[in-house]
Design an enzyme around this catalytic site. Structure first.
Site, PDB file in Angstrom:
ATOM      1  N   PRO A   2     -11.673  17.629  16.321  1.00  0.00           N
ATOM      2  CA  PRO A   2     -11.980  18.599  17.370  1.00  0.00           C
ATOM      3  C   PRO A   2     -11.613  18.027  18.735  1.00  0.00           C
ATOM      4  CG  PRO A   2     -13.837  18.381  15.870  1.00  0.00           C
ATOM      5  CD  PRO A   2     -12.863  17.311  15.526  1.00  0.00           C
ATOM      6  N   GLU A   3     -10.662  18.665  19.385  1.00  0.00           N
ATOM      7  CA  GLU A   3     -10.293  18.300  20.746  1.00  0.00           C
ATOM      8  C   GLU A   3     -10.733  19.454  21.644  1.00  0.00           C
ATOM      9  OE1 GLU A   3      -6.179  17.068  20.989  1.00  0.00           O
ATOM     10  OE2 GLU A   3      -6.188  16.389  18.914  1.00  0.00           O
TER      11      GLU A   3
END
Length: 302
Positions: A2-3
């Site tokens: 998850p960015e």
DNA sequence: CTCGATCCCTGGACGC
DNA sequence: TGCGTCCAGGGATCGA
């Protein structure tokens, strides 16, 4: 992975789902990724979730002061506070009916006042949870870099062009920019035609601005597409994102560049697998990519 | 200041 | 089928 776009997607989902709910109780499983597990059990019950914000790759669940507990004690025990959430690699956070069986690796359940539970699951436990008072939160967040969606032309150039580090390392450095990870670093470098191993000092003004615009366009598009689902990213409604279909470099070793048909290569830069087009993104002198993998053996990643 | 190495952790791919 | 090995990666930390 998850960015920024994935975390933004989850934060928006949570905002829809749990804003205004009150936490009734806390159940913990494995706690080695939680700063102070006892603090969660002690301080979360009774508080309302008043806002959900994103800060880089963090989510902040803003919590009300404890009901009827004014004035606040000297150490701020009953004052407004926050639950800091980092999804690490495999973290997921989503509400579910309290009676529903738990997914494997569910480590935190917050019982809400509407019969649901906010559940945190994380197979690898690279994530992080922390209950933070206002003061501790402020300390926690200082030292992070600019928001890549908001950073100005000048600030971006100042943060990047004065540095001797490789541009890939700078993009990944959360004290330079907050929220960029391996996928969006490679995608923006491909779009800007800059090799990941180039040094920050070697970028001219035009290249820096091209990179900033590429990064912003890609992040905005990825948010619209609800992020990239590689391996197991799901949003707060349990839905995958779609942006992985638009990747131009990341994970495409051995496949053809969308611009020039040259085979995409992989190298380790800043300790991370980095994917780039050797023609569109010319390497600095002496740079060696990993050998081209045998035909038909491109690495599977989805 | 910048680098690489190491650790954390598990699931999935792969080789034999 | 099963077992061992490697790899993914965000971040902290440590030594060069």
């Amino acid at each position: 992975m998850p960015e920024l776009p994935e975390v933004e997607t989850v934060a928006r989902g949570l905002r829809q789902a749990i804003l205004g709910r009150r936490i009734l109780s806390v159940t913990l499983g494995k706690t080695d990724f939680i700063d102070d597990p006892a603090a969660l059990e002690q301080h979360l019950p009774g508080r309302q979730i008043e806002a959900v914000e994103r800060y880089g790759k963090f989510m902040l669940l803003r919590l009300s002061a404890v009901n009827g507990q004014t004035p606040v004690t000297a150490n701020g025990d009953a004052a407004a506070a926050s639950l800091l959430v980092h999804l690490g690699m495999t973290g997921q956070i989503a509400p579910a009916p309290a009676g529903q069986p738990h997914e494997k690796h569910t480590h935190v359940c917050l019982l809400l006042d509407d019969g649901r539970e906010l559940r945190y699951t994380d197979a690898r436990r690279f994530g992080r949870l922390a209950y933070l008072t206002k003061t501790l939160l402020a300390e926690e967040l200082e030292g992070f870099g600019a928001d890549p969606l908001e950073v100005s032309k000048d600030e971006f150039r100042n943060r990047v062009c004065g540095r001797r580090a490789r541009i890939k390392a700078l993009l990944l450095d959360q004290s330079v920019l907050r929220g960029v990870g391996n996928i969006y670093a490679d995608e923006s470098l491909w779009r800007a035609r800059i090799h990941p191993a180039r040094l920050g000092t070697k970028l001219n003004r035009k290249q820096a601005e091209t990179l900033r615009r590429a990064l912003q366009n890609i992040l905005r598009k990825a948010i619209v597409m609800r992020g990239s689902s590689i391996s197991d990213f799901l949003d707060a409604a349990g839905e995958p994102g779609e942006y992985q279909r638009h990747h131009r470099a990341y994970g495409r070793e051995g496949k053809k560049c969308y611009r020039c048909k040259t085979v995409i290569r992989r190298a380790i830069v800043a300790g991370r697998s980095s994917y780039f087009c050797p023609r569109c993104q010319p390497s600095p002198r002496g740079f060696v990519a990993l050998p081209v993998p045998p035909r038909g053996k491109t690495r599977r990643r989805y």
